[in-house]
Design an enzyme around this catalytic site. Structure first.
Site, PDB file in Angstrom:
ATOM      1  N   HIS A 178      23.162 -31.276  31.923  1.00  0.00           N
ATOM      2  CA  HIS A 178      22.141 -31.213  33.402  1.00  0.00           C
ATOM      3  C   HIS A 178      20.461 -31.103  31.820  1.00  0.00           C
ATOM      4  CE1 HIS A 178      19.040 -28.362  35.167  1.00  0.00           C
ATOM      5  NE2 HIS A 178      18.745 -27.242  33.990  1.00  0.00           N
ATOM      6  N   THR A 233      10.717 -22.168  35.767  1.00  0.00           N
ATOM      7  CA  THR A 233      11.499 -22.499  37.227  1.00  0.00           C
ATOM      8  C   THR A 233      12.198 -21.443  37.014  1.00  0.00           C
ATOM      9  OG1 THR A 233      13.186 -23.988  35.631  1.00  0.00           O
ATOM     10  CG2 THR A 233      11.892 -25.030  36.777  1.00  0.00           C
TER      11      THR A 233
END
Length: 322
Positions: A178, A233
């Site tokens: 990720h 986020t």
């Protein structure tokens, strides 16, 4: 007769943790949510704010504040507490700070007798997930990172815009880290069950301007685009955490791209990377080994090598089982 309450602790009451809790409250995923934060007042404030949603939801979820020492009776502990990168940094750049936080939190939780399932979102999530596994001493199927679940969702959203369809009609995965070295397994992307590569071959003129590398780049950079514009986020990853937790508590057997400890799968061992897995009441029931193309296999190996370097940079003390 109702069985025992389904209890979830969220460690880290910032934007990600509170977004996750809000998503779970509105979906009635569990019976109890315990908010935990290094600043107890913030955990208490988030719990109070969330508890005021109950008049507007279909099911009441008990939300309250607690500490890491109170996590012993939880079914799932969600870790969102970590270090945020500064402008110009990557997720790997915050590894040292994240390692220190992870070690302290995981040690405290395990000292309280926790014997459930960890779900981790703190970055760099693949390495933090590995650390939690080592420090906790839990079996690998009970330590799950969000991995490339959010990246895979971003991929589906981008493709849905190109083809003017619902994102849920797209199936496909971003794999590996990720982070910067992730990649899209294009050989396994389908739309309505039809391989994307086949669609592009049959409609060359219609989709002649579609650049798959550009889609992959936008998938990878989507988080940074959000971060640079508003500083965090949290809605997307909060929903991903809720989605994974729901599959655990409801024993749903959903296939989700998560950060999982590999033990021979894809030719890798002793590290975590984003791969599709069946998530059920026991955690990870099974990892799915996709038949990757030669190019995709090379990209996966390269991504894993970056994750491994991050793991190897940790001190032995950081990852020692307690």
């Amino acid at each position: 007769m109702k069985t025992k309450s389904r209890k979830v602790a969220i460690v880290g009451s910032g934007m990600v943790g509170s977004s996750c809790a809000y998503s779970m409250v509105n979906q009635a995923i569990c019976d109890e949510i315990m908010m935990v934060d290094r600043t107890y007042d913030r955990a208490m404030a988030q719990a109070l704010d969330l508890s005021h949603c109950m008049d507007f939801t279909g099911t009441r979820t008990k939300v309250y504040a607690g500490t890491t020492a109170d996590c012993g009776g939880m079914d799932v502990v969600i870790l969102t507490a970590g270090a945020n990168p500064k402008p110009g940094q990557t997720r790997l750049d915050v590894l040292d700070a994240a390692a220190e936080i992870t070690k302290q939190i995981t040690t405290e939780i395990m000292a309280g007798g926790f014997d459930g399932i960890f779900v981790i979102a703190a970055n760099p999530v693949d390495i933090v997930t590995y650390m939690v596994w080592k420090i906790s001493g839990l079996p690998r199927h009970r330590v799950i990172g969000t991995g490339t679940s959010i990246d895979s969702s971003r991929l589906k959203t981008l493709l849905s815009e190109v083809f003017s369809i619902d994102p849920r009609s797209v199936n496909g995965y971003a794999l590996g880290e990720h982070g910067e070295s992730q990649f899209v397994a294009w050989s396994h992307v389908t739309i309505g069950g039809k391989p994307l590569t086949q669609i592009l071959q049959q409609h060359r003129e219609r989709f002649k301007d579609l650049d798959l590398e550009d889609i992959a780049r936008k998938t990878k950079d989507a988080g940074w685009e959000i971060f640079t514009r508003k500083g965090s986020t949290h809605f997307g990853i909060g929903s991903a955490l809720a989605y994974i937790t729901r599959s655990i508590l409801n024993d749903e057997h959903k296939i989700i791209a998560v950060s999982a400890i590999l033990d021979g799968e894809y030719g890798q061992r002793e590290l975590c990377a984003g791969v599709p897995a069946i998530i059920n009441g026991s955690g990870i029931q099974e990892l799915l080994e996709l038949n990757l193309s030669e190019e995709e296999s090379a990209k996966f190996a390269a991504s894993c090598s970056i994750i491994r370097k991050g793991i190897e940079s940790l001190t032995l003390e950081d990852t020692a089982a307690k």
